[in-house]
Write an enzyme that holds these catalytic residues in place. Sequence first.
Site, short mmCIF file in Angstrom:
data_model
loop_
_atom_site.label_atom_id
_atom_site.label_comp_id
_atom_site.label_asym_id
_atom_site.label_seq_id
_atom_site.Cartn_x
_atom_site.Cartn_y
_atom_site.Cartn_z
N GLY A 1 0.76 -1.28 -0.02
CA GLY A 1 0.11 0.08 -0.07
C GLY A 1 0.87 1.32 -0.21
CB ALA A 2 2.04 3.72 -2.29
N GLY A 3 -0.50 4.72 0.15
CA GLY A 3 -1.68 5.85 0.44
C GLY A 3 -0.78 6.83 1.64
N GLY B 1 -0.52 6.05 4.64
CA GLY B 1 0.06 5.44 5.55
C GLY B 1 1.38 4.81 4.92
CB CYS C 1 -14.39 7.12 6.73
SG CYS C 1 -13.20 8.52 6.38
N GLY D 1 -5.77 11.21 9.72
CA GLY D 1 -4.23 11.31 9.31
C GLY D 1 -3.14 11.01 10.27
CB CYS E 1 -9.48 16.13 11.83
SG CYS E 1 -10.70 15.71 10.59
CE LYS F 1 -8.74 18.40 3.75
NZ LYS F 1 -10.06 17.79 3.95
#
Length: 424
Positions: A8-10, A12, A160, A322, A355, A390
């Site tokens: 995974g390369a999001g 995280g 979410c 995040g 957030c 943001k």
Amino acid sequence: MAHIVIMGAGIGGLPAAYDFRDVLGRAHEITVINSSDHFSFTPSNPWVAVGWRTRKDITFPMANYLAKKDIKLIAQPVTEMKPDENTLVLQDGSSVKYDYLVIATGPKLAFEEVEGLGPHGGHTHSVCTTDHAEKAYAAWQEFVKDPGPLVVGAVQGASCFGPAYETALIYATDLRKRKIRDKVPMTFVTSEPYIGHLGLGGVGDSKGMLESELRQNHIKWICNAKVTKVEAGKMYVSEHNDSGEVIKEHEVPFKYSMMLPAFKGIDPVMKVGEDLVNPRGFVKVDAFQRNPKWHNIYSVGVCIAIPPVEATPVPTGTPKTGYMIESMVSATVHNIKNALEGKEPDEKGTWNAICLADMGDTGVAFVAMPQIPPRNVSWMKKGKWVHMAKVAFEKYFINKMKKGSSEPLFEKYILKALGIERLK
């Protein structure tokens, strides 16, 4: 030399790769395996859904940036895990051996759990991926030519909720800019027991603040909502009381809808079975982000198993935000470093949460330390400054991922000065 593989390369996985290189130096091999060769900044997808961003604005090809850090990228899906053999099987039939594995895949989107839900053969849209957000925008362009009722929200089992609120209020802002807000009745449908619950039991005055925001934007809502079926132009919703009993059946009309689904684990992870995952396919980890059976497997982000904050009449999950994910990453990297040095893991993520939720032309910021109650800090504020923050954070994070630094020194020390740290 150890081989560390990250699935995974999001938000995280990619920071984890850079963190490993920073902490371990060049002595060990690092490989990132991802189904795509592009990084996508998922938090910006609600903007893509109204055309305020394009794919080019929020994505970039990763290979060259990773190569500068001597990190290998394999851009194809994993189809099978063999944890007893320390092996991953890829879509082309090849295999990859690892000494340590970090699972950071994000979730599988469980649209199939509600009949008629989702953009693939269903009747609702999604902002969970950039592909989905682009499809949502194509439909939005047609919708605004001939507007009608709009339904936004999150179904039972979702974990979410922030992006659902963001999308609803971004849609309302976009409609006002087009001077057609008066032609669009809006309904927010959520499995949360009350507005602002967020899967977290609320944060600060999130209940009052978000209720006020929906009222000011003339958005009706249905809480404790279980979506039983979606047809073209109609959503069937069972509203429950605090005891979990159905108190009203709704047939909510819509001409356009965006509903977030429940999440579960991706297929190759889920197939390993109960030693690795819970019944929903989320990876079991201990306090050190390590799987209890296979001590060379760690996991971070949305794909880990966290029990709900509290029992709710309609099922809700716990979100993984995040900064909370970044704290998991830091703990994982340092614990694997310990293992490589023959030591036991000793680092735990704080799971603190910061957030920024955009609402079109304003926004809400919250700090929850830790994210899961009871908390030492629970703070929430609203203002136009959040919208600007943001936007700035989007640019900052994407640039940070291109430069290959998951926690620049100035970020570390500014947050530390505010009492916000990644590690306990």
